[in-house]
Design a protein around this motif. Structure first.
Motif, short mmCIF file in Angstrom:
data_model
loop_
_atom_site.label_atom_id
_atom_site.label_comp_id
_atom_site.label_asym_id
_atom_site.label_seq_id
_atom_site.Cartn_x
_atom_site.Cartn_y
_atom_site.Cartn_z
N SER A 3 1.37 31.24 33.86
CA SER A 3 0.96 31.49 35.24
C SER A 3 -0.51 31.89 35.25
N VAL A 4 -1.09 31.91 36.43
CA VAL A 4 -2.46 32.40 36.61
C VAL A 4 -2.47 33.39 37.75
N ARG A 22 -12.50 35.82 39.73
CA ARG A 22 -11.72 36.21 38.56
C ARG A 22 -10.39 35.48 38.45
N CYS A 23 -10.06 35.14 37.22
CA CYS A 23 -8.78 34.46 36.94
C CYS A 23 -8.27 34.95 35.60
N CYS A 91 -7.77 28.70 40.59
CA CYS A 91 -7.63 28.63 39.14
C CYS A 91 -6.26 28.02 38.85
N ALA A 92 -6.17 27.22 37.80
CA ALA A 92 -4.91 26.56 37.51
C ALA A 92 -4.72 26.44 36.01
N PHE A 102 -0.95 26.68 40.06
CA PHE A 102 -2.14 27.22 40.68
C PHE A 102 -2.02 28.71 40.96
N GLY A 103 -3.15 29.39 40.91
CA GLY A 103 -3.22 30.74 41.44
C GLY A 103 -3.20 30.70 42.95
N LYS A 104 -3.21 31.89 43.57
CA LYS A 104 -3.07 31.94 45.02
C LYS A 104 -4.37 31.64 45.76
#
Lengths: 112, 110
Positions: A3-4, A22-23, A91-92, A102-104
């Motif tokens: 996950s991210v 940030r990721c 970010c993925a 994918f991140g949110k």
């Protein structure tokens, strides 16, 4: 599961200032990592990708990201923000079963 | 030439109707996806196909049925549309690398 996590759903920077989005990822194996940008009412465009080669990855539009395994991070930076950078950034990570997760997302606002 | 193209771009329909979204890629990729983006911009994978074969089905209601007539096409058919189906649907393709996305289909169910 891979996950991210993107820290900050909204980030505001002044035009000309440093952009830092940030990721952090969770992965038990070296991941494929990506940053995508989405402009209003458009699809996603790849900014850059990390695929286990150089840890500092340069992308389009002056963006770059650094893969830090010790911090499980892949933060996106740009030295000098431009008004045209205002968009949603994602970010993925590519998982072992070929899913791209994918991140949110982080909405980047550029202040004049 | 558009790499990943979706039609239609906008779709407004009434609850209970059945609709389809078409997707075509000319990149020669083996893998295609459908994603749903909700009003909060969250992107959730729905399906993944590899060379016409379903690989991933992410707990999507069975009212959603993907169909891949060949590896360049992945269509999405939705039965009995509900208000909660309103979203932007993105098609994407990849070949063991990054994904290339279509421009999206904004579905509004009224």
């Amino acid at each position: 599961a891979q996950s991210v996590t993107q820290l900050g759903s909204h980030v505001s920077v002044s035009e000309g200032a440093l952009v830092l989005l940030r990721c952090n990822y969770s992965s038990s194996v070296p991941p494929y990592l990506f940053w995508y940008v989405q402009y209003p009412n458009q699809g996603l465009q790849l900014l850059l990708k990390y695929t286990s080669a150089a840890t500092l990855v340069k992308g389009i539009n002056g963006f770059e990201a650094e893969f830090k395994k010790s911090e499980t991070s892949f933060h996106l930076t740009k030295p000098s923000a431009h008004m045209s950078d205002a968009a949603e950034y994602f970010c993925a990570v590519r998982t072992r079963d070929d899913k791209i997760i994918f991140g949110k997302g982080t909405r980047l606002h550029i202040l004049p | 030439d558009t790499a990943v193209s979706q039609t239609p771009k906008y779709l407004v329909t009434q609850m209970g109707n059945d609709k389809s979204i078409k997707c075509e890629q000319n990149l020669g990729h083996d893998t295609m996806y459908w994603y749903k983006q909700d009003s909060k911009k969250f992107l959730k994978i729905m399906f993944s196909y590899n060379n016409k074969e379903l690989i991933i089905n992410e707990t999507v209601p069975n009212r959603f049925s993907p169909k891949s007539p060949d590896k360049a096409h992945l269509n999405l058919h939705i039965n009995s549309l509900e208000l909660g189906d309103s979203a932007v649907y993105f098609c994407a393709s990849s070949n063991d690398g990054e994904a290339f996305f279509g421009q999206g289909t904004r579905l509004t169910v009224v």
